[in-house]
Write a protein that holds these residues in place. Structure first.
Motif, PDB file in Angstrom:
ATOM      1  N   PRO A 433      -8.402  -1.800 -10.845  1.00  0.00           N
ATOM      2  CA  PRO A 433      -8.624  -2.985 -11.701  1.00  0.00           C
ATOM      3  C   PRO A 433      -7.401  -3.427 -12.483  1.00  0.00           C
ATOM      4  O   PRO A 433      -7.363  -4.562 -12.974  1.00  0.00           O
ATOM      5  N   GLY A 434      -6.386  -2.562 -12.599  1.00  0.00           N
ATOM      6  CA  GLY A 434      -5.199  -2.938 -13.353  1.00  0.00           C
ATOM      7  C   GLY A 434      -4.102  -3.574 -12.518  1.00  0.00           C
ATOM      8  O   GLY A 434      -3.045  -3.923 -13.044  1.00  0.00           O
ATOM      9  N   VAL A 435      -4.326  -3.727 -11.200  1.00  0.00           N
ATOM     10  CA  VAL A 435      -3.288  -4.233 -10.295  1.00  0.00           C
ATOM     11  C   VAL A 435      -3.515  -5.713 -10.002  1.00  0.00           C
ATOM     12  O   VAL A 435      -4.578  -6.108  -9.499  1.00  0.00           O
ATOM     13  N   ALA A 436      -2.495  -6.523 -10.294  1.00  0.00           N
ATOM     14  CA  ALA A 436      -2.547  -7.936  -9.943  1.00  0.00           C
ATOM     15  C   ALA A 436      -1.950  -8.181  -8.562  1.00  0.00           C
ATOM     16  O   ALA A 436      -2.460  -8.991  -7.787  1.00  0.00           O
ATOM     17  N   ALA A 437      -0.849  -7.507  -8.248  1.00  0.00           N
ATOM     18  CA  ALA A 437      -0.196  -7.625  -6.943  1.00  0.00           C
ATOM     19  C   ALA A 437       0.540  -6.331  -6.655  1.00  0.00           C
ATOM     20  O   ALA A 437       0.938  -5.606  -7.579  1.00  0.00           O
ATOM     21  N   CYS A 438       0.715  -6.035  -5.379  1.00  0.00           N
ATOM     22  CA  CYS A 438       1.406  -4.790  -5.022  1.00  0.00           C
ATOM     23  C   CYS A 438       2.109  -4.938  -3.690  1.00  0.00           C
ATOM     24  O   CYS A 438       1.746  -5.778  -2.857  1.00  0.00           O
ATOM     25  N   ALA A 439       3.101  -4.098  -3.482  1.00  0.00           N
ATOM     26  CA  ALA A 439       3.820  -4.031  -2.210  1.00  0.00           C
ATOM     27  C   ALA A 439       4.256  -2.592  -1.993  1.00  0.00           C
ATOM     28  O   ALA A 439       4.843  -1.975  -2.889  1.00  0.00           O
ATOM     29  N   VAL A 440       3.960  -2.054  -0.838  1.00  0.00           N
ATOM     30  CA  VAL A 440       4.317  -0.683  -0.506  1.00  0.00           C
ATOM     31  C   VAL A 440       5.532  -0.697   0.410  1.00  0.00           C
ATOM     32  O   VAL A 440       5.564  -1.419   1.416  1.00  0.00           O
ATOM     33  N   ILE A 441       6.529   0.098   0.080  1.00  0.00           N
ATOM     34  CA  ILE A 441       7.756   0.180   0.862  1.00  0.00           C
ATOM     35  C   ILE A 441       8.130   1.645   1.074  1.00  0.00           C
ATOM     36  O   ILE A 441       7.635   2.532   0.359  1.00  0.00           O
ATOM     37  N   GLY A 442       9.002   1.907   2.039  1.00  0.00           N
ATOM     38  CA  GLY A 442       9.549   3.236   2.237  1.00  0.00           C
ATOM     39  C   GLY A 442      10.925   3.320   1.614  1.00  0.00           C
ATOM     40  O   GLY A 442      11.746   2.413   1.767  1.00  0.00           O
ATOM     41  N   VAL A 443      11.177   4.403   0.890  1.00  0.00           N
ATOM     42  CA  VAL A 443      12.488   4.610   0.275  1.00  0.00           C
ATOM     43  C   VAL A 443      13.049   5.935   0.774  1.00  0.00           C
ATOM     44  O   VAL A 443      12.299   6.858   1.102  1.00  0.00           O
ATOM     45  N   LEU A 464      -1.870   0.094 -17.201  1.00  0.00           N
ATOM     46  CA  LEU A 464      -1.802   0.982 -16.045  1.00  0.00           C
ATOM     47  C   LEU A 464      -0.475   1.743 -16.001  1.00  0.00           C
ATOM     48  O   LEU A 464       0.589   1.167 -16.168  1.00  0.00           O
ATOM     49  N   GLU A 465      -0.565   3.065 -15.753  1.00  0.00           N
ATOM     50  CA  GLU A 465       0.614   3.913 -15.580  1.00  0.00           C
ATOM     51  C   GLU A 465       0.647   4.446 -14.146  1.00  0.00           C
ATOM     52  O   GLU A 465      -0.374   4.487 -13.455  1.00  0.00           O
ATOM     53  N   GLY A 466       1.829   4.893 -13.739  1.00  0.00           N
ATOM     54  CA  GLY A 466       2.028   5.307 -12.361  1.00  0.00           C
ATOM     55  C   GLY A 466       1.115   6.430 -11.903  1.00  0.00           C
ATOM     56  O   GLY A 466       0.539   6.373 -10.817  1.00  0.00           O
ATOM     57  N   GLN A 467       0.973   7.483 -12.721  1.00  0.00           N
ATOM     58  CA  GLN A 467       0.176   8.628 -12.289  1.00  0.00           C
ATOM     59  C   GLN A 467      -1.286   8.258 -12.111  1.00  0.00           C
ATOM     60  O   GLN A 467      -1.955   8.752 -11.189  1.00  0.00           O
ATOM     61  N   HIS A 472      -5.732   7.414  -8.357  1.00  0.00           N
ATOM     62  CA  HIS A 472      -6.700   6.475  -7.780  1.00  0.00           C
ATOM     63  C   HIS A 472      -6.606   6.500  -6.249  1.00  0.00           C
ATOM     64  O   HIS A 472      -7.633   6.519  -5.556  1.00  0.00           O
ATOM     65  N   CYS A 473      -5.388   6.520  -5.732  1.00  0.00           N
ATOM     66  CA  CYS A 473      -5.193   6.531  -4.277  1.00  0.00           C
ATOM     67  C   CYS A 473      -5.640   7.850  -3.659  1.00  0.00           C
ATOM     68  O   CYS A 473      -6.231   7.871  -2.569  1.00  0.00           O
ATOM     69  N   ARG A 474      -5.370   8.952  -4.332  1.00  0.00           N
ATOM     70  CA  ARG A 474      -5.703  10.274  -3.779  1.00  0.00           C
ATOM     71  C   ARG A 474      -7.202  10.470  -3.591  1.00  0.00           C
ATOM     72  O   ARG A 474      -7.622  11.294  -2.778  1.00  0.00           O
ATOM     73  N   GLU A 475      -7.991   9.739  -4.316  1.00  0.00           N
ATOM     74  CA  GLU A 475      -9.441   9.830  -4.150  1.00  0.00           C
ATOM     75  C   GLU A 475      -9.917   9.080  -2.916  1.00  0.00           C
ATOM     76  O   GLU A 475     -11.065   9.245  -2.502  1.00  0.00           O
ATOM     77  N   VAL A 486       6.055   4.991  -8.248  1.00  0.00           N
ATOM     78  CA  VAL A 486       5.509   3.692  -8.640  1.00  0.00           C
ATOM     79  C   VAL A 486       6.532   2.998  -9.531  1.00  0.00           C
ATOM     80  O   VAL A 486       7.083   3.616 -10.448  1.00  0.00           O
ATOM     81  N   SER A 487       6.801   1.749  -9.242  1.00  0.00           N
ATOM     82  CA  SER A 487       7.623   0.951 -10.159  1.00  0.00           C
ATOM     83  C   SER A 487       6.864  -0.321 -10.515  1.00  0.00           C
ATOM     84  O   SER A 487       6.084  -0.845  -9.701  1.00  0.00           O
ATOM     85  N   PHE A 488       7.077  -0.789 -11.722  1.00  0.00           N
ATOM     86  CA  PHE A 488       6.375  -1.970 -12.215  1.00  0.00           C
ATOM     87  C   PHE A 488       7.362  -3.110 -12.408  1.00  0.00           C
ATOM     88  O   PHE A 488       8.477  -2.906 -12.912  1.00  0.00           O
ATOM     89  N   VAL A 489       6.972  -4.308 -11.994  1.00  0.00           N
ATOM     90  CA  VAL A 489       7.802  -5.500 -12.157  1.00  0.00           C
ATOM     91  C   VAL A 489       6.941  -6.606 -12.753  1.00  0.00           C
ATOM     92  O   VAL A 489       5.707  -6.577 -12.677  1.00  0.00           O
TER      93      VAL A 489
END
Length: 518
Positions: A433-443, A464-467, A472-475, A486-489
């Motif tokens: 619920p805290g995410v407005a937009a996201c993009a997953v990349i490989g680093v 929302l914090e990274g952990q 949330h994803c691990r569930e 996680v980085s926030f912009v």
């Protein structure tokens, strides 16, 4: 072209030779053949019809080898299940390809009740552990003891051999349909290229559900090799097995090789029997190759490049190209040249071959190209055109046919040898619920090759914090797919059409690197 052919030949020619070694159990080819025929009889008794899918959720064992061969012998098709998946992902694969019968070991019996609740079509579950079968499950050894051996169904050619699930480009896994012809011809190419020697002693340490190890297994079956098996990759267990069983060949990903050669106790083990270290998922770095060649002076190194949709090998980089002459030419940074039976070319967006040295998409044609994605005709048509599999990997080819992977056209990340599709992770991240937009990349990451990194724009007022997002994803998805960073912009870079420009998000992480993938 049928996948039981190698077993049948070994039963005829070397019946008393050792076929499998696992935790003190040693079985000859004659014994393996009897157990496979009995398992096939048991599967047919449980209602398995030609082409029916049979799943397995288990760590590596000699019974995993029997599962593959017994399912083929019965006339069924395998659905080897990724042990790192969440219950939801496992249930999806079971339901998607209508798997009605599944084998489960002790490590995963705790999931069975939930899988039955989610998968009403799952008729029977067979317990493949050593102890008594839990309530509601059938005992593997009891089934084999009671079953009568049956004749080989001899399914072959274009008959379905298995449905092998990969990550999804659109948010859900895709079932890759492979035939007996696909897998058999690929195993023949591995043997013909000298990547697996006739009658070798090979070690299964990579997960047996994964088609990379499946390729190794099929080639060893074709060449009459002995299958030494450890439950899972663990450096000490791998070195003990090499020492104790005089292992000659093993298939690992570069991350695993690094964990073996950098292990502080490697000097305690006698590893001189190892002649061939096969690897895939990514090229080996020069530094790791140096350390590995020093730690394993008797071993050569062979890279296999491909993908599940190609059964899986498309190109091979031979041992010679890892040595000094090949390294001087930079060949160790390539994925090798087209394997026997494969054609490889580099094409532009219209599918036309580009000039030598230019970057385009790697396309492959040959008998290993998949039958298609299970129940996904549109995605199949997009991936396979005029017999060519469009890999989604960007690459170039030199004057001698060596292929260099330089980028990914598909939005895919390879971390520790596992493929992760960004869209699949983004679909989970976006449910927070805290995410407005996201993009997953490989680093880039020295240990894992690449890490899953997510860039997030928070919803106004969200704390929302990274952990919290990682938890949330691990569930919801397998741990290896979850973001590690996680980085926030404040806002995403967008194209004129409103598409997130991932190349801009990735650029700072890959600055100064020749390759844009690990």
């Amino acid at each position: 072209m049928y996948l039981t052919q190698g077993l049948r030949r070994s039963i005829q020619q070397t019946p008393e030779a050792t076929a499998s070694v696992f935790q003190g159990r040693r079985r000859t080819f004659a014994e393996l053949g009897d157990r496979v025929a009995r398992l096939a009889g048991a599967l047919r008794g449980l209602g398995v019809q030609p082409g029916d899918r049979v799943g397995m959720l288990a760590l590596n064992s000699d019974r995993y080898l029997e599962y593959y061969l017994g399912t083929y012998w019965a006339g069924g098709a395998v659905n080897p299940i990724n042990t790192r998946w969440s219950v939801a992902e496992i249930a999806y694969s079971i339901d998607d390809c209508q798997t009605a019968l599944m084998l489960v070991d002790d490590n995963f019996t705790g999931m069975v009740d939930e899988l039955r609740r989610r998968c009403p079509g799952l008729r029977a579950v067979v317990h493949v552990g050593d102890g008594a079968a839990p309530d509601g499950m059938l005992g593997y050894e009891a089934l084999l003891a009671e079953a009568r051996p049956v004749d080989d169904a001899l399914r072959s050619g274009e008959d379905l051999a298995g449905v092998f699930y990969t990550g999804g480009t659109t948010g859900s896994p895709k079932g890759v349909m492979l035939s007996h012809r696909n897998l058999f011809t690929n195993s023949m190419a591995v043997v013909a290229e000298g990547a697996v020697a006739r009658g070798c002693v090979g070690l299964h340490a990579a997960p047996m559900f994964h088609l990379a190890d499946g390729c190794f297994m099929n080639a060893m079956l074709a060449s009459g090799g002995c299958h030494v098996i450890v439950p899972r990759f663990e450096p000490t267990a791998v070195m003990e097995a090499i020492q104790n069983e005089r292992v000659e060949e093993v298939l690992l990903v570069p991350t695993m090789i690094q964990m073996v050669v950098d292990h502080p106790d490697i000097g305690r083990f006698r590893l001189g029997s190892l002649r061939n270290m096969l690897y895939g998922a990514s090229p080996i770095s020069e530094g790791l190759l140096d350390r590995a060649m020093k730690a394993l002076p008797a071993a050569g190194f062979t890279q296999l490049y491909g993908m599940t949709e190609l059964s899986p090998m498309a190109t091979i980089l031979t041992q010679e190209m890892h040595r000094e002459a090949g390294r001087q030419l930079g060949r160790h940074r390539s994925g090798g040249r087209a394997a026997m039976g494969c054609e490889v070319r580099i094409v532009d967006a219209l599918g036309q071959e580009v000039a030598q040295g230019e970057v385009g998409e790697i396309a492959v044609r040959g008998p290993g190209v998949m039958m298609g994605y299970w129940n996904k005709p549109a995605e199949t048509a997009s991936a396979v055109r005029d017999g060519w599999m469009f890999t989604g990997d960007g690459g170039r080819m030199d004057a001698d046919g060596y292929v260099y992977v330089v980028d990914r056209i598909k939005d895919m990340i390879v971390t520790g040898g596992e493929n992760v599709y960004s869209a699949e992770v983004e679909s989970v991240v976006a449910t927070h619920p805290g995410v407005a937009a996201c993009a997953v990349i490989g680093v880039p990451n020295d240990q894992w090759g690449e890490l899953v990194h997510v860039v997030v724009v928070r919803k106004p007022g969200a704390a929302l914090e990274g952990q919290a997002l990682i938890d949330h994803c691990r569930e919801r998805i397998a741990s290896y797919k979850c973001p590690r960073e996680v980085s926030f912009v404040d806002a995403m870079p967008l194209s004129g059409a409103g598409k997130i420009l991932k190349t801009q998000l990735r650029a700072p992480f890959w600055a100064g690197r020749e390759r844009k993938v690990a």
